[in-house]
Scaffold this motif. Structure first.
Motif, PDB file in Angstrom:
ATOM      1  N   UNK A 312       0.815  -1.218   0.000  1.00 22.35           N
ATOM      2  CA  UNK A 312       0.000   0.000   0.000  1.00 22.35           C
ATOM      3  C   UNK A 312       0.846   1.265   0.000  1.00 22.35           C
ATOM      4  N   UNK A 313       1.948   1.265   0.737  1.00 19.40           N
ATOM      5  CA  UNK A 313       2.658   2.518   0.974  1.00 19.40           C
ATOM      6  C   UNK A 313       3.934   2.724   0.156  1.00 19.40           C
ATOM      7  N   UNK A 314       4.456   1.687  -0.454  1.00 18.27           N
ATOM      8  CA  UNK A 314       5.683   1.852  -1.234  1.00 18.27           C
ATOM      9  C   UNK A 314       5.577   2.954  -2.294  1.00 18.27           C
ATOM     10  N   UNK A 315       4.436   3.155  -2.957  1.00 20.09           N
ATOM     11  CA  UNK A 315       4.341   4.251  -3.942  1.00 20.09           C
ATOM     12  C   UNK A 315       4.639   5.637  -3.354  1.00 20.09           C
ATOM     13  N   UNK A 316       4.476   5.794  -2.013  1.00 19.80           N
ATOM     14  CA  UNK A 316       4.744   7.099  -1.399  1.00 19.80           C
ATOM     15  C   UNK A 316       6.220   7.458  -1.440  1.00 19.80           C
ATOM     16  N   UNK A 317       7.075   6.455  -1.627  1.00 25.89           N
ATOM     17  CA  UNK A 317       8.510   6.716  -1.692  1.00 25.89           C
ATOM     18  C   UNK A 317       8.869   7.575  -2.904  1.00 25.89           C
ATOM     19  N   UNK A 318       7.997   7.568  -3.902  1.00 27.40           N
ATOM     20  CA  UNK A 318       8.270   8.339  -5.121  1.00 27.40           C
ATOM     21  C   UNK A 318       7.890   9.812  -4.972  1.00 27.40           C
ATOM     22  N   UNK A 319       7.248  10.177  -3.869  1.00 27.77           N
ATOM     23  CA  UNK A 319       6.819  11.574  -3.695  1.00 27.77           C
ATOM     24  C   UNK A 319       8.013  12.479  -3.450  1.00 27.77           C
ATOM     25  N   UNK A 320       7.865  13.762  -3.820  1.00 24.12           N
ATOM     26  CA  UNK A 320       8.908  14.730  -3.560  1.00 24.12           C
ATOM     27  C   UNK A 320       9.057  14.884  -2.035  1.00 24.12           C
ATOM     28  N   UNK A 321      10.247  14.705  -1.534  1.00 26.45           N
ATOM     29  CA  UNK A 321      10.489  14.749  -0.095  1.00 26.45           C
ATOM     30  C   UNK A 321      10.358  13.393   0.563  1.00 26.45           C
ATOM     31  N   UNK A 322      10.020  12.386  -0.234  1.00 25.34           N
ATOM     32  CA  UNK A 322       9.934  11.041   0.308  1.00 25.34           C
ATOM     33  C   UNK A 322       8.585  10.744   0.951  1.00 25.34           C
ATOM     34  N   UNK A 323       8.506   9.560   1.587  1.00 25.83           N
ATOM     35  CA  UNK A 323       7.237   9.095   2.145  1.00 25.83           C
ATOM     36  C   UNK A 323       6.937   9.653   3.531  1.00 25.83           C
ATOM     37  N   UNK A 324       7.970  10.057   4.269  1.00 22.91           N
ATOM     38  CA  UNK A 324       7.770  10.421   5.671  1.00 22.91           C
ATOM     39  C   UNK A 324       6.777  11.558   5.883  1.00 22.91           C
ATOM     40  N   UNK A 325       6.851  12.685   5.170  1.00 14.76           N
ATOM     41  CA  UNK A 325       5.870  13.758   5.395  1.00 14.76           C
ATOM     42  C   UNK A 325       4.429  13.311   5.145  1.00 14.76           C
ATOM     43  N   UNK A 326       4.237  12.488   4.121  1.00 18.87           N
ATOM     44  CA  UNK A 326       2.892  12.013   3.812  1.00 18.87           C
ATOM     45  C   UNK A 326       2.402  11.021   4.870  1.00 18.87           C
ATOM     46  N   UNK A 327       3.317  10.178   5.365  1.00 20.53           N
ATOM     47  CA  UNK A 327       2.947   9.243   6.429  1.00 20.53           C
ATOM     48  C   UNK A 327       2.548   9.993   7.703  1.00 20.53           C
ATOM     49  N   UNK A 328       3.300  11.035   8.033  1.00 22.42           N
ATOM     50  CA  UNK A 328       2.968  11.824   9.222  1.00 22.42           C
ATOM     51  C   UNK A 328       1.604  12.491   9.071  1.00 22.42           C
ATOM     52  N   UNK A 329       1.315  12.920   7.868  1.00 17.61           N
ATOM     53  CA  UNK A 329       0.009  13.546   7.618  1.00 17.61           C
ATOM     54  C   UNK A 329      -1.116  12.530   7.806  1.00 17.61           C
ATOM     55  N   UNK A 330      -0.916  11.342   7.266  1.00 21.14           N
ATOM     56  CA  UNK A 330      -1.928  10.298   7.411  1.00 21.14           C
ATOM     57  C   UNK A 330      -2.132   9.925   8.881  1.00 21.14           C
ATOM     58  N   UNK A 331      -1.040   9.784   9.614  1.00 25.89           N
ATOM     59  CA  UNK A 331      -1.141   9.394  11.014  1.00 25.89           C
ATOM     60  C   UNK A 331      -1.884  10.463  11.810  1.00 25.89           C
ATOM     61  N   UNK A 332      -1.539  11.715  11.586  1.00 22.95           N
ATOM     62  CA  UNK A 332      -2.219  12.806  12.291  1.00 22.95           C
ATOM     63  C   UNK A 332      -3.690  12.879  11.888  1.00 22.95           C
ATOM     64  N   UNK A 333      -3.975  12.610  10.635  1.00 23.45           N
ATOM     65  CA  UNK A 333      -5.354  12.646  10.144  1.00 23.45           C
ATOM     66  C   UNK A 333      -6.205  11.569  10.805  1.00 23.45           C
ATOM     67  N   UNK A 334      -5.650  10.361  10.895  1.00 28.07           N
ATOM     68  CA  UNK A 334      -6.392   9.278  11.533  1.00 28.07           C
ATOM     69  C   UNK A 334      -6.511   9.500  13.041  1.00 28.07           C
ATOM     70  N   UNK A 335      -5.478  10.070  13.654  1.00 29.48           N
ATOM     71  CA  UNK A 335      -5.520  10.368  15.085  1.00 29.48           C
ATOM     72  C   UNK A 335      -6.583  11.405  15.416  1.00 29.48           C
ATOM     73  N   UNK A 336      -6.834  12.313  14.473  1.00 31.96           N
ATOM     74  CA  UNK A 336      -7.833  13.365  14.695  1.00 31.96           C
ATOM     75  C   UNK A 336      -9.243  12.902  14.372  1.00 31.96           C
ATOM     76  N   UNK A 337      -9.378  11.642  13.953  1.00 31.65           N
ATOM     77  CA  UNK A 337     -10.696  11.133  13.597  1.00 31.65           C
ATOM     78  C   UNK A 337     -11.147  11.567  12.217  1.00 31.65           C
ATOM     79  N   UNK A 338     -10.179  11.877  11.362  1.00 26.44           N
ATOM     80  CA  UNK A 338     -10.510  12.270   9.988  1.00 26.44           C
ATOM     81  C   UNK A 338     -10.895  13.733   9.860  1.00 26.44           C
ATOM     82  N   UNK A 339     -10.421  14.567  10.764  1.00 27.66           N
ATOM     83  CA  UNK A 339     -10.732  15.995  10.740  1.00 27.66           C
ATOM     84  C   UNK A 339      -9.541  16.760  10.163  1.00 27.66           C
ATOM     85  N   UNK A 340      -9.725  17.315   8.975  1.00 27.96           N
ATOM     86  CA  UNK A 340      -8.624  18.020   8.292  1.00 27.96           C
ATOM     87  C   UNK A 340      -8.173  19.257   9.049  1.00 27.96           C
TER      88      UNK A 340
END
Length: 398
Positions: A312-340
């Motif tokens: 599921x997540x390997x494609x994020x490695x191709x993003x500019x800046x790598x996968x880590x910023x996007x992973x952190x965003x997803x984790x924070x998003x799920x922690x907030x209950x899906x509240x942007x």
């Protein structure tokens, strides 16, 4: 070693003095005096101090008293009371009117002898107590290690548990505390926590010790309320010294279990809860193993969760800046209950930036957080990545 019963005492003088002195000392056995009264009488009669051999005999009595649990104050009271009661029976004192100067000499010898005797008794007593404490500490440490390891002979552990105040026939749970400063067995915190728990439960069936720098609390847990009360007391007591911030102290709570095996299992669960919290970046001060079972399920099938994360997540490695910023965003998003909006505030980003990142994730992975099934796969993969420390723990992409 001479005792009161096998030393000649035709007039019963020594026995009477010993009995009265023993009563003064709270009812101690006169056997702890040995032949002290006779030796003291002889020393005064010849005008010389006690010999080294006689003092060594006194050391035996000091050692015996310590091993029998006699208080040092009571032991010294026994000897001092016997000495002043014996004084009036000494020949030099009885004949004081005829030879006054002999009383002065007798007093000097008496005081010297008693001073030497008390010093020998106290030193022998203290050395014996230190040895006993070291033995008790060693036995306690061995028991704690055997109990928590779960690999020792269960029957043997159960047999020793009673001497440490634990009846392991009922359910017990374990709380493990991590703090900025490591815990040690000689810290006053051990006693403080024991007292706090006794106050909350009304009993003392608790074992508090340190292990690998953490504080470990084993306690009877007949129901969830008992677990809650003990956990709150431990957190409050430790917090008074180590602070109340969740990152300063953190508690892992294992589920209650029966017998020694149940304690060992609860201990492992408490450790796992602390470990999972560290991997997931949770700032919750109390981590109950029951609430983290879903994460344990993920790790129980490591090949499957690894496959899901990489798929599921390997494609994020191709993003500019790598996968880590996007992973952190997803984790924070799920922690907030899906509240942007909440996600944006927690990450110090704009809502527009968060929305853009979520759209980019959907584009790269083919999983949209707004689609229930795709969101579940993403969320499971993201938490799996945290547990596996992905992508740091993996090789660079081809």
């Amino acid at each position: 070693m001479p005792t009161r019963s096998d030393t000649p005492d035709p007039d019963g003088k020594y026995q009477q003095v010993a009995d009265l002195a023993a009563a003064d000392a709270g009812g101690l056995s006169t056997e702890l005096l040995g032949d002290f009264l006779e030796v003291l009488t002889d020393a005064v009669a010849v005008g010389r101090p006690l010999t080294r051999r006689q003092l060594r005999t006194l050391r035996v009595h000091g050692d015996t008293a310590a091993k029998e649990g006699v208080a040092l104050r009571a032991l010294l009271d026994l000897y001092l009371s016997s000495a002043w009661r014996l004084w009036r029976e000494l020949p030099a004192v009885v004949d004081a009117a005829r030879n006054p100067s002999a009383v002065v000499t007798a007093g000097e010898v008496m005081l010297h002898a008693v001073d030497d005797a008390v010093a020998e008794l106290a030193e022998a007593y203290q050395l014996a107590r230190r040895a006993l404490v070291r033995a008790e500490v060693s036995a306690r440490r061995e028991f704690v290690d055997d109990l928590l390891s779960g690999s020792a002979d269960i029957a043997g552990v159960l047999g020793r548990a009673e001497s440490f105040g634990l009846d392991l026939t009922g359910p017990h749970a374990v709380v493990v505390v991590e703090a900025m400063s490591p815990f040690t067995d000689d810290a006053s915190m051990i006693t403080d926590v024991e007292r706090a728990i006794a106050g909350s439960k009304g009993d003392t069936e608790t074992l508090v010790a340190s292990k690998e720098g953490r504080l470990v609390v084993v306690f009877a847990a007949p129901d969830h309320q008992a677990v809650k009360l003990v956990t709150e007391r431990v957190r409050s007591t430790v917090g008074q010294v180590h602070g109340t911030d969740g990152w300063t102290q953190r508690l892992g709570v294992g589920r209650p279990g029966q017998s020694a095996a149940g304690v060992a299992s609860s201990y492992r669960e408490a450790l796992d809860a602390l470990d999972l919290a560290g991997k997931l970046g949770l700032d919750t001060p109390v981590l109950d193993a029951r609430d983290l079972l879903v994460y344990r399920v993920l790790l129980d099938d490591r090949p499957a969760i690894t496959d899901l994360v990489e798929t599921v997540l390997t494609p994020l490695l191709a993003a500019r800046g790598g996968a880590v910023p996007l992973l952190r965003t997803l984790f924070a998003y799920f922690e907030s209950g899906g509240n942007s909006a909440m996600t944006a505030r927690s990450m110090h980003l704009s809502v527009r930036a968060v929305t853009y990142r979520l759209a980019r994730i959907a584009e790269l992975t083919g999983h949209d957080v707004n689609h229930p099934s795709e969101r579940f796969a993403l969320q499971t993969a993201v938490f799996g990545a945290k547990l596996l420390d992905w992508p740091t723990s993996t090789a660079s992409p081809p």
